[in-house]
Design a protein around this motif. Structure first.
Motif, PDB file in Angstrom:
ATOM      1  N   SER A   1       0.826  -1.213   0.000  1.00 60.93           N
ATOM      2  CA  SER A   1       0.000   0.000   0.000  1.00 60.93           C
ATOM      3  C   SER A   1       0.854   1.254   0.000  1.00 60.93           C
ATOM      4  O   SER A   1       1.956   1.274   0.566  1.00 60.93           O
TER       5      SER A   1
ATOM      6  N   GLN B   1       0.139   4.000   1.586  1.00 62.31           N
ATOM      7  CA  GLN B   1       0.197   4.549   2.939  1.00 62.31           C
ATOM      8  C   GLN B   1       1.309   3.894   3.753  1.00 62.31           C
ATOM      9  O   GLN B   1       2.050   4.568   4.478  1.00 62.31           O
TER      10      GLN B   1
ATOM     11  N   ASP C   1       4.520   5.281   2.568  1.00 65.08           N
ATOM     12  CA  ASP C   1       4.706   6.642   3.082  1.00 65.08           C
ATOM     13  C   ASP C   1       5.163   6.611   4.539  1.00 65.08           C
ATOM     14  O   ASP C   1       6.045   7.376   4.941  1.00 65.08           O
ATOM     15  N   ASP C   2       4.546   5.723   5.327  1.00 62.57           N
ATOM     16  CA  ASP C   2       4.947   5.601   6.731  1.00 62.57           C
ATOM     17  C   ASP C   2       6.380   5.074   6.852  1.00 62.57           C
ATOM     18  O   ASP C   2       7.144   5.517   7.719  1.00 62.57           O
TER      19      ASP C   2
END
Length: 449
Positions: A14, A16, A19-20
């Motif tokens: 994913s 996200q 990004d994390d």
């Protein structure tokens, strides 16, 4: 497979989570508060992300706490159920396993091979740098970073790598180059606390306290965002004020900043105990400040994770006259000789000798203290940390020698210390050279019988 901000492969599905992960890397490089929460978010979203579990395991070991060794073992067990076949993940998995088996030197070798394959992988570079730092391997830190410098030209994290280079240069005595690299890194990464603190080290080691104080005060954006590393930057500022003889400022920084939080993180304990020890060696009363440090340190006697941590716990126990707990620590360090892990061997030597010397000094047995402290002196770098951090043990050794009347030997240590510090004399050295001179003059003035 996706690539992360280091342009290295990462098996995340994913956006996200990616990004994390990228945010975690940047926070880790900047010693930011967000690194652990971001890694937690990644693993919550993608619980089978093997590199994430390996990262959690190695991060746990970097913390030097007995209870987090269990977390590292849990991560290693989880990895046995996951796909670790890509080379980056395999390297981190193998490095974790080696460290858990007591061989951090093998972890360094494994991560270095991975970094040589992908020299643009800043995360692996920084972790390798951190383990070498724990091992006291300043030459290896410099060699490792310099092999990856070209791959970080115009890299998103070039500034942070220059900060690592600055610190390694400083620890190997290249002070001019270290300041240049550190300041260049701050131009590219204004929140690089490690690079800023590398330049502060330069000013400490070259007797430029005023410049170091100004550097820290004028670059708060580089470190006020930090996790507890910000306390270490305050510690550096306190050291520089101590060299200026401004003990009131040092005590104020201790109370308002360095021990703002009464944590039992070994790095925070190290900051605190070494400041109090330095103050007491200068004849400054620290009142009841030892007590809370000794309470925390007494609970860490059996941690046996890092000799560096143990010896700072020992400072607290000796400082608060906790003789029973101090003897338990000394006994445990002595017993570590029977354990084959590299960390245990360092705990036994030089750790045991230095710990005994600290206790002897606290109890006024200066000749015995000097004997034990000198026995560990030449191998002290193996406990890890920096020259500035280990200097507290150097100061105790020199003062023990002077108080024991071993003036020639103490003077030799002062001369060696001055050589490491670019030939400069700080306030500590100047006062001790003067004390030795006065003691010799007094002895010469005594009429022969």
């Amino acid at each position: 497979m996706k690539t992360d901000v280091c342009n290295a492969p990462v098996a995340l599905t994913s956006q996200q989570a990616l990004d994390d992960w990228n945010a975690m890397i940047r926070a880790f490089l900047a010693h930011g508060k967000d690194a652990a929460p971001r890694l937690g978010a990644v693993l919550e979203a993608e619980p089978d992300f093997a590199l994430g579990h390996a990262t959690k395991g190695i991060f746990s070991l970097l913390m030097g706490r007995r209870e987090l060794v269990s977390a590292a073992h849990d991560a290693a067990a989880k990895l046995k159920t996951l796909d670790t076949s890509d080379p980056r993940t395999q390297a981190w998995t193998d490095a974790l396993e080696a460290w858990l088996n007591g061989w951090s030197s093998k972890s360094v070798t494994i991560l270095q091979r991975a970094l040589d394959r992908m020299p643009h992988d800043t995360l692996t570079l920084k972790v390798n740098h951190a383990i070498r730092f724990i091992r006291g391997d300043s030459v290896g830190m410099r060699w490792s970073v310099e092999r990856a410098l070209d791959a970080h030209r115009d890299h998103p994290f070039e500034g942070f790598v220059l900060g690592c280079h600055a610190f390694a240069l400083e620890e190997t005595g290249a002070y001019t180059a270290a300041e240049r690299a550190g300041r260049a890194g701050l131009e590219l990464a204004g929140d690089d606390a490690w690079g800023l603190h590398a330049v502060a080290h330069v000013h400490d080691m070259t007797g430029q306290a005023e410049k170091g104080i100004a550097l820290i005060e004028q670059n708060t954006s580089a470190w006020d965002h930090c996790n507890n590393f910000r306390y270490h930057v305050w510690w550096h500022k306190a050291l520089l004020h101590l060299d200026e003889g401004e003990t009131d400022i040092v005590l104020s920084l201790y109370d308002r900043k360095i021990r703002e939080e009464k944590t039992d993180d070994f790095r925070d304990i190290a900051n605190a105990t070494s400041i109090l020890t330095r103050l007491e060696l200068e004849g400054v009363s620290v009142a009841d400040r030892w007590a809370e440090l000794a309470d925390l340190s007494e609970q860490r006697v059996d941690d046996a994770c890092l000799a560096f941590a143990d010896l700072h716990y020992m400072l607290a126990l000796a400082g608060d006259r906790r003789a029973d707990a101090a003897q338990r620590m000394i006994g445990r360090l002595h017993a570590d000789r029977a354990t084959l892990s590299e960390a245990a061997q360092v705990s036994h030597h030089p750790g045991h000798s230095v710990a005994q010397g600290i206790q002897d000094f606290a109890e006024g047995r200066y000749a015995t203290a000097f004997h034990h402290l000198v026995a560990g002196h030449d191998d002290l770098q193996t406990i890890g940390g920096s020259h500035a951090q280990r200097d507290v043990f150097e100061r105790i050794t020199i003062d023990a020698g002077i108080r024991a009347g071993q003036l020639d030997a103490a003077e030799d240590l002062l001369i060696q210390r001055r050589s490491r510090r670019n030939g400069t004399e700080d306030r500590f050295a100047a006062t001790r050279f003067a004390t030795i001179q006065d003691a010799r003059a007094a002895a010469d003035a005594i009429p022969a019988q």
